[in-house]
Scaffold this motif. Sequence first.
Motif, mmCIF file in Angstrom:
data_model
loop_
_atom_site.group_PDB
_atom_site.id
_atom_site.type_symbol
_atom_site.label_atom_id
_atom_site.label_comp_id
_atom_site.label_asym_id
_atom_site.label_seq_id
_atom_site.Cartn_x
_atom_site.Cartn_y
_atom_site.Cartn_z
ATOM 1 N N ASP A 18 27.029 81.501 -79.714
ATOM 2 C CA ASP A 18 26.862 82.311 -78.504
ATOM 3 C C ASP A 18 25.415 82.769 -78.353
ATOM 4 O OD1 ASP A 18 29.535 82.071 -77.845
ATOM 5 O OD2 ASP A 18 30.097 84.044 -78.654
ATOM 6 N N CYS A 19 24.801 83.197 -79.444
ATOM 7 C CA CYS A 19 23.410 83.654 -79.420
ATOM 8 C C CYS A 19 22.471 82.526 -79.009
ATOM 9 C CB CYS A 19 23.041 84.199 -80.795
ATOM 10 S SG CYS A 19 21.362 84.845 -80.887
ATOM 11 N N ILE A 20 22.677 81.346 -79.574
ATOM 12 C CA ILE A 20 21.846 80.187 -79.238
ATOM 13 C C ILE A 20 21.999 79.844 -77.763
ATOM 14 C CG2 ILE A 20 21.574 77.708 -79.647
ATOM 15 C CD1 ILE A 20 22.257 78.282 -82.599
ATOM 16 N N SER A 21 23.219 79.906 -77.271
ATOM 17 C CA SER A 21 23.480 79.602 -75.871
ATOM 18 C C SER A 21 22.861 80.653 -74.952
ATOM 19 C CB SER A 21 24.985 79.520 -75.632
ATOM 20 O OG SER A 21 25.260 79.290 -74.282
ATOM 21 N N GLN A 22 23.032 81.925 -75.282
ATOM 22 C CA GLN A 22 22.504 83.001 -74.449
ATOM 23 C C GLN A 22 20.983 82.993 -74.392
ATOM 24 O OE1 GLN A 22 24.339 86.524 -76.024
ATOM 25 N NE2 GLN A 22 26.334 86.022 -75.154
ATOM 26 N N SER A 23 20.347 82.493 -75.446
ATOM 27 C CA SER A 23 18.883 82.430 -75.448
ATOM 28 C C SER A 23 18.367 81.276 -74.594
ATOM 29 C CB SER A 23 18.360 82.285 -76.874
ATOM 30 O OG SER A 23 18.638 80.979 -77.367
ATOM 31 N N GLY A 24 19.289 80.384 -74.201
ATOM 32 C CA GLY A 24 18.907 79.238 -73.401
ATOM 33 C C GLY A 24 18.388 78.074 -74.222
ATOM 34 N N TYR A 25 18.506 78.167 -75.534
ATOM 35 C CA TYR A 25 17.987 77.112 -76.411
ATOM 36 C C TYR A 25 18.866 75.871 -76.391
ATOM 37 C CZ TYR A 25 15.954 74.931 -80.520
ATOM 38 O OH TYR A 25 15.352 74.055 -81.370
#
Length: 76
Positions: A18-25
């Motif tokens: 989720d964190c990776i996705s939310q950062s747009g990475y």
Amino acid sequence: MTDTNGDPLQRMAERVADCISQSGYAFIEDEKIESLATALQSFLRAAGIQPEDGHSRPAARPPAAPVATRSQASTT
């Protein structure tokens, strides 16, 4: 979201995804969460970080070694 069944590494992997996705990475699909959980487990073991009591998970099997094709074997 996958069924975690109380597995803390699975829950951590979902949060990391989720964190990776939310950062747009990158976006990590649900079917890749188990692989991420295995990678987290490998990192924690390599770093010498022991889980709290009751939070261990069976050791993951190492990935199979790639098999060279005949043409690859002749060029090495």
